[in-house]
Design a protein around this motif. Structure first.
Motif, PDB file in Angstrom:
ATOM      1  N   PHE A   1       0.847  -1.203   0.000  1.00  0.00           N
ATOM      2  CA  PHE A   1       0.000   0.000   0.000  1.00  0.00           C
ATOM      3  C   PHE A   1       0.881   1.251   0.000  1.00  0.00           C
ATOM      4  O   PHE A   1       1.837   1.348   0.768  1.00  0.00           O
ATOM      5  CB  PHE A   1      -0.907  -0.002   1.244  1.00  0.00           C
ATOM      6  CG  PHE A   1      -1.977  -1.055   1.200  1.00  0.00           C
ATOM      7  CD1 PHE A   1      -3.257  -0.755   0.736  1.00  0.00           C
ATOM      8  CD2 PHE A   1      -1.721  -2.356   1.605  1.00  0.00           C
ATOM      9  CE1 PHE A   1      -4.242  -1.736   0.681  1.00  0.00           C
ATOM     10  CE2 PHE A   1      -2.687  -3.344   1.552  1.00  0.00           C
ATOM     11  CZ  PHE A   1      -3.949  -3.027   1.091  1.00  0.00           C
TER      12      PHE A   1
ATOM     13  N   SER B   1      -8.906  -9.864  -8.671  1.00  0.00           N
ATOM     14  CA  SER B   1      -9.409  -9.157  -7.484  1.00  0.00           C
ATOM     15  C   SER B   1     -10.630  -8.327  -7.852  1.00  0.00           C
ATOM     16  O   SER B   1     -10.789  -7.907  -9.006  1.00  0.00           O
ATOM     17  CB  SER B   1      -8.321  -8.212  -6.962  1.00  0.00           C
ATOM     18  OG  SER B   1      -8.835  -7.368  -5.964  1.00  0.00           O
ATOM     19  N   ILE B   2     -11.416  -8.024  -6.848  1.00  0.00           N
ATOM     20  CA  ILE B   2     -12.449  -6.986  -7.003  1.00  0.00           C
ATOM     21  C   ILE B   2     -11.759  -5.692  -7.475  1.00  0.00           C
ATOM     22  O   ILE B   2     -12.379  -4.855  -8.144  1.00  0.00           O
ATOM     23  CB  ILE B   2     -13.197  -6.782  -5.660  1.00  0.00           C
ATOM     24  CG1 ILE B   2     -14.424  -5.890  -5.835  1.00  0.00           C
ATOM     25  CG2 ILE B   2     -12.277  -6.211  -4.594  1.00  0.00           C
ATOM     26  CD1 ILE B   2     -15.276  -5.759  -4.558  1.00  0.00           C
ATOM     27  N   SER B   3     -10.473  -5.576  -7.167  1.00  0.00           N
ATOM     28  CA  SER B   3      -9.695  -4.402  -7.590  1.00  0.00           C
ATOM     29  C   SER B   3      -9.481  -4.335  -9.096  1.00  0.00           C
ATOM     30  O   SER B   3      -8.962  -3.337  -9.600  1.00  0.00           O
ATOM     31  CB  SER B   3      -8.329  -4.389  -6.899  1.00  0.00           C
ATOM     32  OG  SER B   3      -8.473  -4.267  -5.521  1.00  0.00           O
TER      33      SER B   3
ATOM     34  N   GLN C   1      -3.652   2.013  -3.889  1.00  0.00           N
ATOM     35  CA  GLN C   1      -3.381   0.807  -4.699  1.00  0.00           C
ATOM     36  C   GLN C   1      -3.281   1.143  -6.191  1.00  0.00           C
ATOM     37  O   GLN C   1      -3.575   0.304  -7.032  1.00  0.00           O
ATOM     38  CB  GLN C   1      -4.496  -0.214  -4.486  1.00  0.00           C
ATOM     39  CG  GLN C   1      -4.561  -0.787  -3.077  1.00  0.00           C
ATOM     40  CD  GLN C   1      -5.807  -1.629  -2.879  1.00  0.00           C
ATOM     41  OE1 GLN C   1      -6.927  -1.149  -3.064  1.00  0.00           O
ATOM     42  NE2 GLN C   1      -5.639  -2.870  -2.507  1.00  0.00           N
TER      43      GLN C   1
ATOM     44  N   TYR D   1      -1.290  -1.265  -7.932  1.00  0.00           N
ATOM     45  CA  TYR D   1      -1.752  -2.656  -7.745  1.00  0.00           C
ATOM     46  C   TYR D   1      -2.995  -2.951  -8.583  1.00  0.00           C
ATOM     47  O   TYR D   1      -3.058  -3.989  -9.252  1.00  0.00           O
ATOM     48  CB  TYR D   1      -2.049  -2.844  -6.259  1.00  0.00           C
ATOM     49  CG  TYR D   1      -2.715  -4.150  -5.883  1.00  0.00           C
ATOM     50  CD1 TYR D   1      -1.988  -5.327  -5.717  1.00  0.00           C
ATOM     51  CD2 TYR D   1      -4.098  -4.210  -5.648  1.00  0.00           C
ATOM     52  CE1 TYR D   1      -2.601  -6.517  -5.338  1.00  0.00           C
ATOM     53  CE2 TYR D   1      -4.718  -5.396  -5.270  1.00  0.00           C
ATOM     54  CZ  TYR D   1      -3.964  -6.542  -5.113  1.00  0.00           C
ATOM     55  OH  TYR D   1      -4.577  -7.717  -4.745  1.00  0.00           O
TER      56      TYR D   1
ATOM     57  N   ILE E   1      -1.160 -10.364   3.593  1.00  0.00           N
ATOM     58  CA  ILE E   1      -0.951  -9.269   2.631  1.00  0.00           C
ATOM     59  C   ILE E   1      -1.569  -7.948   3.127  1.00  0.00           C
ATOM     60  O   ILE E   1      -1.078  -6.870   2.791  1.00  0.00           O
ATOM     61  CB  ILE E   1      -1.517  -9.656   1.238  1.00  0.00           C
ATOM     62  CG1 ILE E   1      -0.762  -8.966   0.105  1.00  0.00           C
ATOM     63  CG2 ILE E   1      -2.978  -9.327   1.104  1.00  0.00           C
ATOM     64  CD1 ILE E   1      -1.205  -9.399  -1.305  1.00  0.00           C
ATOM     65  N   ASN E   2      -2.634  -8.051   3.917  1.00  0.00           N
ATOM     66  CA  ASN E   2      -3.323  -6.818   4.345  1.00  0.00           C
ATOM     67  C   ASN E   2      -3.432  -6.699   5.859  1.00  0.00           C
ATOM     68  O   ASN E   2      -4.230  -5.916   6.363  1.00  0.00           O
ATOM     69  CB  ASN E   2      -4.708  -6.724   3.697  1.00  0.00           C
ATOM     70  CG  ASN E   2      -5.523  -7.980   3.906  1.00  0.00           C
ATOM     71  OD1 ASN E   2      -5.282  -8.723   4.846  1.00  0.00           O
ATOM     72  ND2 ASN E   2      -6.476  -8.228   3.037  1.00  0.00           N
TER      73      ASN E   2
HETATM   74  C1  LIG Z   1      -4.675  -6.611  -0.158  1.00  0.00           C
HETATM   75  C2  LIG Z   1      -5.935  -5.805  -0.124  1.00  0.00           C
HETATM   76  O1  LIG Z   1      -6.472  -5.773   1.143  1.00  0.00           O
HETATM   77  C3  LIG Z   1      -6.951  -6.417  -1.006  1.00  0.00           C
HETATM   78  O2  LIG Z   1      -6.355  -6.703  -2.245  1.00  0.00           O
HETATM   79  C4  LIG Z   1      -7.292  -6.693  -3.136  1.00  0.00           C
HETATM   80  O3  LIG Z   1      -7.102  -7.020  -4.279  1.00  0.00           O
HETATM   81  C5  LIG Z   1      -8.584  -6.253  -2.559  1.00  0.00           C
HETATM   82  O4  LIG Z   1      -9.209  -5.370  -3.388  1.00  0.00           O
HETATM   83  C6  LIG Z   1      -8.189  -5.633  -1.283  1.00  0.00           C
HETATM   84  O5  LIG Z   1      -7.897  -4.272  -1.461  1.00  0.00           O
END
Ligand SMILES: C[C@H](O)[C@@H]1OC(=O)[C@H](O)[C@@H]1O
Ligand SMILES: NC(=O)C1=CN([C@@H]2O[C@H](COP(=O)(O)OP(=O)(O)OC[C@H]3O[C@@H](n4cnc5c(N)ncnc54)[C@H](OP(=O)(O)O)[C@@H]3O)[C@@H](O)[C@H]2O)C=CC1
Length: 253
Positions: free
Chosen positions: A96, A143-145, A153, A156, A193-194
Motif C-alpha cells: 500500500f 481481485s475486485i480491484s 493501490q 496494484y 498481505i493486508n
Molecule cells: C490486499 C488488499 O487488502 C486487497 O487486495 C485486493 O485485491 C482487494 O481489493 C483488497 O484491497
C-alpha cells in the motif's frame, strides 16, 4: 471428490488464499505442486498436511517475476508428478502506498510480480498442457480491484485488471486445446498481505459495513470457487470471472 487423480499447481501457495486452495485441492483428490518465494522450511508443515490426505506434494522455491522460475516449476512438476491438469496463478504483493510519491521501484516490482509473473507462469503452464494434449484448467487470482479503484493501490489495481484480462484472452487462445481459463475476483480477505492495512480498525469496520454478508473474507472462502473452476463441474466455463466478495461490489447504495 472434484479433483480425483488430477495434478494442481499453484503459485504463492505458502500463505493465505494459495495455501487454503492447495489444501482443499488435496482434500478433493489432487496431487499438489506449490511454488513460492519463501524458504522450504516455511512450507514443511503444509506439505505434511497435504500428504496426510494421501496425495503427493512438492515445493519449489522461486520468484514468479523471473521467467525461468516458470520453466523450472513445469519441469519439476513433469518429472515428479507426471504432468499438470489445473494451474492456479495466485502469487501477488500489495504494498500500500500513496499515488503522488509512489517510488518507481515499487511500481516496477508490483507489476513484475503480479502481472509479468502471472504471464510467465500461465504461458509455461499452458505450454505444458498443450504438450500433454489432454486439456486443462487455468485459474488466475485477480481481485475486485480489477473493477474498482483504491487510493493506496494505484500501482496494484492495474495489475489485477491485467490478470483478469489475461484470462479473457488466453481463454480464446487456448480454447482449441480444451484449456479453460477463468479468474476469481476476491474482495477483502484476511491474510498477511493486508494485516497491517486492516489493523486500522476504522478502515476494517467501514469495509465490513459495506459487505452484505457482514464479514471480511477468509482464505478458505476462495478455496471452493478455485476448486470448482478447476473441476469438470465447470467444463463449459471459460473466460469467466467469479466475484468472491460477500456481495461488496454490488452494494453501491
Ligand atoms: C490486499 C488488499 O487488502 C486487497 O487486495 C485486493 O485485491 C482487494 O481489493 C483488497 O484491497
Ligand atoms: N487478501 C486479499 O484481500 C486479496 C488478495 N488478492 C490476491 O490474492 C493473491 C494471494 O494473496 P494473499 O493470499 O492475500 O496474500 P499472502 O501474502 O498471504 O500470499 C501471497 C504469497 O505469495 C508469495 N509471493 C510474494 N511475492 C512472490 C514472488 N515474487 N514469487 C513467488 N511468490 C511470491 C508471498 O510470499 P511473502 O509472504 O514472502 O510475500 C506469499 O506466500 C494475490 O495475488 C493477491 O493480490 C486479491 C484480492 C483480495
Amino acid at each position: 471428490m472434484l479433483l480425483e487423480g488430477k495434478v494442481l499447481a499453484i503459485t504463492g501457495g505458502a500463505s493465505g488464499i494459495g495455501k487454503a486452495a492447495a489444501l482443499e485441492a488435496a482434500r478433493q483428490g489432487a496431487d499438489v505442486a506449490i511454488t513460492d518465494i519463501v524458504a522450504p522450511e516455511t512450507v514443511r508443515s503444509l506439505l505434511d498436511e497435504i500428504e496426510v490426505t494421501g496425495r503427493r506434494a512438492l515445493y519449489l522455491q522461486g520468484d514468479v517475476a523471473e521467467p525461468e522460475t516458470a520453466v523450472r516449476f513445469m519441469s519439476t512438476i513433469e518429472s515428479q508428478l507426471g504432468g499438470l491438469d489445473v494451474f492456479v496463478s495466485n502469487a501477488g504483493i500489495c504494498p500500500f502506498h500513496a499515488f503522488l510519491d509512489l517510488p518507481p521501484d515499487v511500481l516496477k516490482k508490483t507489476i513484475g510480480v503480479n502481472l509479468l509473473g502471472a504471464y510467465f507462469m500461465v504461458q509455461a503452464a499452458a505450454n505444458q498442457m498443450v504438450r500433454q494434449g489432454r486439456g486443462g484448467a487455468i485459474i488466475a487470482v485477480s481481485s475486485i480491484s480489477a473493477l474498482v479503484g483504491g487510493e493506496f493501490q494505484t500501482h496494484y489495481t492495474p495489475t489485477k485488471a491485467g490478470v483478469h484480462s489475461l484470462m479473457q484472452s488466453t481463454a480464446i487462445a487456448l480454447g482449441p486445446h480444451n484449456i479453460r481459463c477463468n479468474s476469481v475476483l476476491p474482495g477483502t480477505i484476511r491474510t498477511p498481505i493486508n494485516q497491517e492495512d486492516l489493523a486500522d480498525e476504522g478502515k476494517a469496520s467501514a469495509m465490513i459495513a459495506r459487505i452484505p454478508l457482514g464479514r471480511l473474507g477468509e482464505p478458505e472462502d476462495l478455496a471452493g470457487p478455485i476448486v470448482f473452476l478447476g473441476s469438470s463441474l465447470a467444463s463449459y466455463v471459460t473466460g469467466a470471472a467469479l466475484l468472491v466478495d460477500g456481495g461488496c461490489f454490488v452494494n453501491l447504495q
